[in-house]
Structures are given as structure tokens and as C-alpha cells.
Motif scaffolding. Structure first.
Motif, PDB file in Angstrom:
ATOM      1  N   ILE A 307       0.851  -1.202   0.000  1.00  0.00           N
ATOM      2  CA  ILE A 307       0.000   0.000   0.000  1.00  0.00           C
ATOM      3  C   ILE A 307       0.887   1.254   0.000  1.00  0.00           C
ATOM      4  CG2 ILE A 307      -1.662   1.341   1.388  1.00  0.00           C
ATOM      5  CD1 ILE A 307      -2.890  -1.360   2.264  1.00  0.00           C
ATOM      6  N   MET A 308       1.977   1.182   0.762  1.00  0.00           N
ATOM      7  CA  MET A 308       2.903   2.326   0.797  1.00  0.00           C
ATOM      8  C   MET A 308       3.447   2.616  -0.606  1.00  0.00           C
ATOM      9  SD  MET A 308       5.544   2.418   3.915  1.00  0.00           S
ATOM     10  CE  MET A 308       7.031   2.320   2.945  1.00  0.00           C
ATOM     11  N   LYS A 309       3.774   1.533  -1.324  1.00  0.00           N
ATOM     12  CA  LYS A 309       4.318   1.699  -2.689  1.00  0.00           C
ATOM     13  C   LYS A 309       3.268   2.302  -3.623  1.00  0.00           C
ATOM     14  CE  LYS A 309       7.574  -2.131  -2.755  1.00  0.00           C
ATOM     15  NZ  LYS A 309       7.637  -3.527  -3.195  1.00  0.00           N
ATOM     16  N   ILE A 310       2.011   1.868  -3.436  1.00  0.00           N
ATOM     17  CA  ILE A 310       0.942   2.417  -4.294  1.00  0.00           C
ATOM     18  C   ILE A 310       0.821   3.925  -4.041  1.00  0.00           C
ATOM     19  CG2 ILE A 310      -1.553   2.408  -4.799  1.00  0.00           C
ATOM     20  CD1 ILE A 310      -1.622  -0.531  -4.070  1.00  0.00           C
ATOM     21  N   CYS A 311       0.841   4.307  -2.762  1.00  0.00           N
ATOM     22  CA  CYS A 311       0.706   5.735  -2.436  1.00  0.00           C
ATOM     23  C   CYS A 311       1.869   6.526  -3.019  1.00  0.00           C
ATOM     24  CB  CYS A 311       0.624   5.939  -0.924  1.00  0.00           C
ATOM     25  SG  CYS A 311      -0.901   5.276  -0.236  1.00  0.00           S
ATOM     26  N   GLU A 312       3.079   5.930  -2.938  1.00  0.00           N
ATOM     27  CA  GLU A 312       4.251   6.617  -3.516  1.00  0.00           C
ATOM     28  C   GLU A 312       4.103   6.785  -5.025  1.00  0.00           C
ATOM     29  OE1 GLU A 312       7.631   4.319  -2.287  1.00  0.00           O
ATOM     30  OE2 GLU A 312       7.453   5.064  -0.228  1.00  0.00           O
ATOM     31  N   ARG A 313       3.416   5.852  -5.650  1.00  0.00           N
ATOM     32  CA  ARG A 313       3.190   5.921  -7.097  1.00  0.00           C
ATOM     33  C   ARG A 313       2.097   6.941  -7.449  1.00  0.00           C
ATOM     34  NH1 ARG A 313       4.304   2.464 -11.263  1.00  0.00           N
ATOM     35  NH2 ARG A 313       5.316   0.973  -9.899  1.00  0.00           N
ATOM     36  N   TYR A 314       1.042   6.983  -6.625  1.00  0.00           N
ATOM     37  CA  TYR A 314      -0.127   7.806  -6.979  1.00  0.00           C
ATOM     38  C   TYR A 314       0.047   9.286  -6.617  1.00  0.00           C
ATOM     39  CZ  TYR A 314      -2.900   3.555  -7.906  1.00  0.00           C
ATOM     40  OH  TYR A 314      -3.373   2.372  -8.413  1.00  0.00           O
ATOM     41  N   LYS A 315       0.803   9.540  -5.541  1.00  0.00           N
ATOM     42  CA  LYS A 315       0.923  10.941  -5.102  1.00  0.00           C
ATOM     43  C   LYS A 315       1.494  11.836  -6.215  1.00  0.00           C
ATOM     44  CE  LYS A 315       2.486  13.725  -1.268  1.00  0.00           C
ATOM     45  NZ  LYS A 315       3.644  14.276  -0.740  1.00  0.00           N
ATOM     46  N   PRO A 316       2.625  11.442  -6.857  1.00  0.00           N
ATOM     47  CA  PRO A 316       3.103  12.284  -7.955  1.00  0.00           C
ATOM     48  C   PRO A 316       2.112  12.382  -9.106  1.00  0.00           C
ATOM     49  CG  PRO A 316       4.615  10.425  -7.564  1.00  0.00           C
ATOM     50  CD  PRO A 316       3.543  10.325  -6.548  1.00  0.00           C
ATOM     51  N   LYS A 317       1.348  11.336  -9.332  1.00  0.00           N
ATOM     52  CA  LYS A 317       0.336  11.386 -10.407  1.00  0.00           C
ATOM     53  C   LYS A 317      -0.703  12.452 -10.070  1.00  0.00           C
ATOM     54  CE  LYS A 317       0.528   6.516 -11.803  1.00  0.00           C
ATOM     55  NZ  LYS A 317       0.686   6.576 -13.260  1.00  0.00           N
ATOM     56  N   ARG A 318      -1.144  12.441  -8.805  1.00  0.00           N
ATOM     57  CA  ARG A 318      -2.106  13.463  -8.357  1.00  0.00           C
ATOM     58  C   ARG A 318      -1.513  14.862  -8.574  1.00  0.00           C
ATOM     59  NH1 ARG A 318      -2.652  15.195  -2.768  1.00  0.00           N
ATOM     60  NH2 ARG A 318      -0.376  15.260  -2.951  1.00  0.00           N
ATOM     61  N   ASP A 319      -0.212  14.999  -8.189  1.00  0.00           N
ATOM     62  CA  ASP A 319       0.429  16.310  -8.302  1.00  0.00           C
ATOM     63  C   ASP A 319       0.532  16.755  -9.756  1.00  0.00           C
ATOM     64  OD1 ASP A 319       0.649  16.416  -5.588  1.00  0.00           O
ATOM     65  OD2 ASP A 319       2.722  15.704  -5.526  1.00  0.00           O
ATOM     66  N   ILE A 320       0.915  15.822 -10.615  1.00  0.00           N
ATOM     67  CA  ILE A 320       1.050  16.181 -12.042  1.00  0.00           C
ATOM     68  C   ILE A 320      -0.306  16.633 -12.582  1.00  0.00           C
ATOM     69  CG2 ILE A 320       1.515  15.254 -14.364  1.00  0.00           C
ATOM     70  CD1 ILE A 320       3.588  13.372 -13.000  1.00  0.00           C
ATOM     71  N   MET A 321      -1.362  15.908 -12.176  1.00  0.00           N
ATOM     72  CA  MET A 321      -2.693  16.266 -12.684  1.00  0.00           C
ATOM     73  C   MET A 321      -3.121  17.658 -12.192  1.00  0.00           C
ATOM     74  SD  MET A 321      -6.265  14.191 -12.552  1.00  0.00           S
ATOM     75  CE  MET A 321      -6.057  13.271 -14.057  1.00  0.00           C
ATOM     76  N   VAL A 322      -2.932  17.906 -10.904  1.00  0.00           N
ATOM     77  CA  VAL A 322      -3.386  19.191 -10.347  1.00  0.00           C
ATOM     78  C   VAL A 322      -2.549  20.340 -10.926  1.00  0.00           C
ATOM     79  CG1 VAL A 322      -3.571  20.518  -8.208  1.00  0.00           C
ATOM     80  CG2 VAL A 322      -4.350  18.149  -8.252  1.00  0.00           C
ATOM     81  N   GLU A 323      -1.234  20.100 -11.068  1.00  0.00           N
ATOM     82  CA  GLU A 323      -0.384  21.158 -11.640  1.00  0.00           C
ATOM     83  C   GLU A 323      -0.712  21.393 -13.111  1.00  0.00           C
ATOM     84  OE1 GLU A 323       3.637  20.002 -10.589  1.00  0.00           O
ATOM     85  OE2 GLU A 323       3.020  20.100  -8.470  1.00  0.00           O
ATOM     86  N   ALA A 324      -1.017  20.315 -13.829  1.00  0.00           N
ATOM     87  CA  ALA A 324      -1.372  20.458 -15.252  1.00  0.00           C
ATOM     88  C   ALA A 324      -2.679  21.242 -15.398  1.00  0.00           C
ATOM     89  CB  ALA A 324      -1.502  19.090 -15.898  1.00  0.00           C
ATOM     90  N   MET A 325      -3.571  21.059 -14.438  1.00  0.00           N
ATOM     91  CA  MET A 325      -4.834  21.823 -14.460  1.00  0.00           C
ATOM     92  C   MET A 325      -4.521  23.315 -14.390  1.00  0.00           C
ATOM     93  SD  MET A 325      -7.755  20.350 -11.963  1.00  0.00           S
ATOM     94  CE  MET A 325      -7.497  18.607 -11.868  1.00  0.00           C
ATOM     95  N   GLN A 326      -3.598  23.639 -13.446  1.00  0.00           N
ATOM     96  CA  GLN A 326      -3.242  25.060 -13.281  1.00  0.00           C
ATOM     97  C   GLN A 326      -2.588  25.599 -14.547  1.00  0.00           C
ATOM     98  OE1 GLN A 326      -0.829  24.597  -9.797  1.00  0.00           O
ATOM     99  NE2 GLN A 326      -2.597  24.415  -8.436  1.00  0.00           N
ATOM    100  N   LYS A 327      -1.820  24.726 -15.207  1.00  0.00           N
ATOM    101  CA  LYS A 327      -1.091  25.157 -16.401  1.00  0.00           C
ATOM    102  C   LYS A 327      -2.010  25.280 -17.620  1.00  0.00           C
ATOM    103  CE  LYS A 327       2.524  22.397 -16.508  1.00  0.00           C
ATOM    104  NZ  LYS A 327       3.536  21.460 -17.003  1.00  0.00           N
ATOM    105  N   TYR A 328      -2.892  24.297 -17.811  1.00  0.00           N
ATOM    106  CA  TYR A 328      -3.592  24.192 -19.093  1.00  0.00           C
ATOM    107  C   TYR A 328      -5.071  24.570 -19.055  1.00  0.00           C
ATOM    108  CZ  TYR A 328       0.571  21.437 -20.231  1.00  0.00           C
ATOM    109  OH  TYR A 328       1.863  21.018 -20.422  1.00  0.00           O
ATOM    110  N   PHE A 329      -5.704  24.560 -17.891  1.00  0.00           N
ATOM    111  CA  PHE A 329      -7.149  24.854 -17.869  1.00  0.00           C
ATOM    112  C   PHE A 329      -7.353  26.368 -17.809  1.00  0.00           C
ATOM    113  CE2 PHE A 329      -9.307  20.773 -16.001  1.00  0.00           C
ATOM    114  CZ  PHE A 329      -8.628  19.993 -16.922  1.00  0.00           C
ATOM    115  N   PRO A 330      -8.307  26.876 -18.581  1.00  0.00           N
ATOM    116  CA  PRO A 330      -8.604  28.304 -18.458  1.00  0.00           C
ATOM    117  C   PRO A 330      -9.182  28.614 -17.075  1.00  0.00           C
ATOM    118  CG  PRO A 330     -10.162  27.206 -19.928  1.00  0.00           C
ATOM    119  CD  PRO A 330      -9.149  26.189 -19.557  1.00  0.00           C
TER     120      PRO A 330
END
Ligand SMILES: Cc1ncc(COP(=O)(O)O)c(C=O)c1O
Length: 415
Positions: A307-330
Motif C-alpha cells: 500500500i505504501m508503494k501504491i501511495c508513492e506511485r499515486y501521489k506524484p500522479k495526483r500532483d502532475i494532474m493538479v499542476e497540469a490543471m493550473q497550467k492548461y485549464f482556463p
């Protein structure tokens, strides 16, 4: 032609007369149809609720599967009890106790995915026309399961802390005036699907108080509680349940592998007994072989690390998605950064209909699920659910860029 005559003979069967009233009312899920289109390999899909396939512990499982077959093959390939493998129920009960849930193996039932538990609950609690509360928005599979028992689903809005309890109580009193006494409240309190929000402890206790005061069952669906990136652990609602009115459920689908179809419920002995009787007619028993595998995986001590490994994998994915929203969404969108789970819930500017926009998104080879699908009252038209666990990091960045440009074009048309 032989084929023609078969087709003609099928047409002669009066299916409408033969189907039960219940089956006649069943409708195929539009979302499933839309998602079929999203399976095009060129489409970057944020639509399904799929775990990352990279997270499956294939090598560890190879060893376990081999030893289960060698050492326990004769029982692992046999029918099992309806309630589920005792050793697995014991280890699940032990873990639940650590979360503050007072449970023994007797309270635990293994199900073929949590989806089966949702269906079982519908079957044991709902008569046609009975009312039950769900969140606005809530998990689509819950809506579908309860609707198949012809439930009247009453939506309660969510805020950043989950189900708004005051509105729930207002609704209970309003229905009472019409002599409607709902049966249960269905809630996904931690990293909710689809909204990603977490219900704080105070609200969980209040929910229990309301259920006690108005004699309601609480169905606590918790597939994501352990997929925590930022927030402290919050005790399940079930841990505050002194009257045995909470049915808790969780699943190995998101913390190990959905293909195993192994999940569990924890309920009072009274409710567990009813659910077991109901399950006997559904499938006799859950897949015995995969129960043995999951049991060995848990007992080898591998689950927490995994479970720890899954969280380590998903957290950066969450971050990339939220940051991409800030970058690309009007400008004009709202999204609370989810502290765990697998989904971000985005609400776009006034005037945008995410259901209509879906077709534009597909043309640009990106997919999501539109918000209305999760709302029993037809609201959610400006919202969408984005899954961040399945796509690779590069796909998330590219897909969000595509989605941003789709939204941008829509907004320009609106102006
Ligand atoms: C809130 C919720 N409940 C239940 C399920 C069903 O899970 P399972 O794979 O155990 O049937 C899901 C799956 O996405 C879910 O998100």
C-alpha cells in the motif's frame, strides 16, 4: 438461410411479456457505453476507476500462487463457505480492530468485489419504492445497484467535508412529513468517489447520532481509505457504531488487484447473517483460490508495504494532474486537491455542459466521466471526474493539455 430463420425465431419470442417488472425497468449504463469508445488506445483515459497496472505485485504473487497450489491446492480449488475463508476473515478482523472497529471473524463476510456487497445490501434492505440517501455526487455503481431494486434515491449535497449532515437531517424531517421513512444512508467517507473529499471525525460522529435518532442503517463504503498521501488517518464511521447499524465494506481491488474480485463487509452478526443467506443465492461462495492468495499475501506482511508503494506511485500522479490543471485549464474551474484516493473532481465555469463536451474531448483523444452520471437529481452538469491512477505520468501531462484546449475552445464559444 439457417441464420435468418434463427433470427426470425428469436423475434417471435415475446420477451417483454416474459421479463420480470424489475428486469423491464433495468437500463444499460450509458457511461459504460461511452467508456467503450474511450478504450481506443490513442485515447488518454481519465475515465475509469482503474488502478495502475504497474502497481500489481506480479512477482510476489507468482511465488504465493505457486505455494498455494502446491501446499493447499486441494482446498484452494474446492468450493468454500459462503461467508468466506476463515483465516482471511480472521486477519481482516484483526486489521479492522487496529482501525477501531470492534469485529471478529464472525462479523466479516468476503464478497465478490464490493459491488456484490452493494447489491446484497439493496436486496436485503430495499422494497420497490423504498427511499435511501446518497451523496450528490456519489459512486455510480452504488446508484446502479440500488436502482436495480427500484429504490427512490434521495441526494444529499456534499461540501469539502463530504455529506452535509444538516441538510441530511432537514431532508429526513421533510420526508417524514410525507410519511416516508428512508432505510439507509450510503456514504463513501474517505477520498470519496467521485469528489475526492474526506469526512472529518466530528461529522462522522454526527452521522452516527442521526442514524441512531432516526433508526437508519449506514452503508460505509471505504475502498480508498488506505490510499492516503497527505492527510492523517481518520477512523472509519463503523468505529463509532455502538448499535450495530453500520455496514462497513472495503476491497482489495484498489490496494492489491481488482481481478481477484475479493472484498469484505463488516456488520453486526444480525446483518451479517442476513447478508450471508442472500449471498448463498448469488454465487454460493466467493472465488476460493483468490481468497487463499489474498490471505497468504496479507499474512506474509506484504500488504502494508505494498500500500505504501501504491501511495508513492499515486501521489506524484495526483500532483502532475493538479499542476497540469493550473497550467492548461482556463480560469474559472474549481478543484480541491484530493489528499488521497484515485480521483479529482473538477467543476468548470458556468455554461459548460461536460456531458456535451465529452464528444469534443473524445475527438481530441482524451476521456473523463461527466458529473451528471454521479448525481441522482440530474445536477453535476458542469463537473467531471478525472482518474489519476491509471494513466502514466507522461499521459497525464499530455491528456490534461488536450483537455485544457477542449475546455478553452468551449469557453471561447460561450463568450
Ligand atoms: C466507492 C466504490 N465502491 C465500490 C467499488 C467496487 O469495487 P470492487 O472492485 O470491490 O467491486 C468501487 C470501484 O470503483 C468504488 O469506487
Amino acid at each position: 438461410m439457417v441464420e435468418d430463420s434463427v433470427a426470425q425465431r428469436i423475434l417471435m419470442v415475446e420477451f417483454d411479456r416474459l421479463y420480470s417488472d424489475r428486469a423491464g425497468k433495468m437500463r444499460k449504463s450509458e457511461i459504460r457505453e461511452l467508456l467503450k469508445v474511450a478504450q481506443d488506445p490513442e485515447v488518454i483515459s481519465f475515465a475509469g476507476g482503474l488502478p495502475s497496472p504497474e502497481s500489481f505485485p506480479v512477482q510476489d504473487l507468482q511465488g504465493i500462487i505457486h505455494s498455494v497450489l502446491q501446499q493447499k491446492g486441494k482446498v484452494a480449488l474446492q468450493y468454500g463457505t459462503t461467508q468466506g475463508l476463515t483465516e482471511l476473515r480472521e486477519v481482516i478482523a484483526e486489521r479492522a480492530c487496529k482501525d477501531g472497529i470492534d469485529a471478529t471473524a464472525e462479523n466479516v463476510m468476503i464478497t465478490s468485489g464490493s459491488q456484490q456487497a452493494l447489491d446484497t445490501i439493496g436486496k436485503i434492505l430495499l422494497n420497490p419504492g423504498d427511499s435511501a440517501f446518497v451523496g450528490l455526487p456519489t459512486y455510480l455503481g452504488g446508484i446502479n445497484a440500488y436502482r436495480s431494486y427500484e429504490a427512490n434515491l434521495v441526494g444529499i449535497p456534499l461540501d469539502k467535508d463530504g455529506l452535509v449532515i444538516d441538510l441530511l437531517e432537514e431532508k429526513i424531517l421533510e420526508l417524514k412529513k410525507d410519511k416516508i421513512i428512508p432505510k439507509f444512508i450510503y456514504v463513501v467517507p474517505t477520498f470519496q468517489n467521485p469528489a475526492g473529499v474526506v469526512m472529518p471525525e466530528g461529522r462522522r460522529k454526527k452521522l452516527i447520532d442521526i442514524a441512531n435518532d432516526y433508526n437508519l442503517i449506514i452503508v460505509e463504503d471505504d475502498p480508498y481509505g488506505k490510499l492516503r498521501f497527505d492527510k492523517d488517518h481518520i477512523k472509519p464511521i463503523k468505529s463509532f457504531d455502538d448499535e450495530g447499524r453500520v455496514i462497513y465494506m472495503s476491497t482489495f481491488s484498489k490496494i492489491l488487484a481488482p481481478g481477484f474480485r475479493i472484498a469484505w463487509t463488516i456488520a453486526s452478526e444480525e446483518l451479517a447473517r442476513k447478508m450471508i443467506i442472500c449471498k448463498q443465492a448469488l454465487d454460493l461462495c466467493t472465488n476460493t483460490f483468490t481468497q487463499f492468495i489474498v490471505n497468504e499475501f496479507m499474512r506474509s506482511g506484504s500488504l502494508d508495504l505494498h500500500i505504501m508503494k501504491i501511495c508513492e506511485r499515486y501521489k506524484p500522479k495526483r500532483d502532475i494532474m493538479v499542476e497540469a490543471m493550473q497550467k492548461y485549464f482556463p480560469d474559472g474551474y474549481i478543484c480541491n486537491k484530493p489528499a488521497g484516493g484515485m480521483f479529482a473532481w473538477v467543476t468548470l465555469a458556468e455554461g459548460i455542459d461536460t456531458e456535451i463536451m465529452f464528444l469534443d474531448a473524445l475527438k481530441e483523444k482524451v476521456a473523463y466521466v461527466h458529473g451528471k452520471a454521479f448525481c441522482v437529481d440530474g445536477s453535476g452538469g458542469r463537473s467531471m471526474r478525472l482518474n489519476f491512477s491509471y494513466a502514466t505520468n507522461e499521459q497525464i501531462e499530455a491528456g490534461m493539455k488536450r483537455l485544457g484546449s477542449v475546455i478553452d475552445k468551449k469557453m471561447k464559444i460561450l463568450c
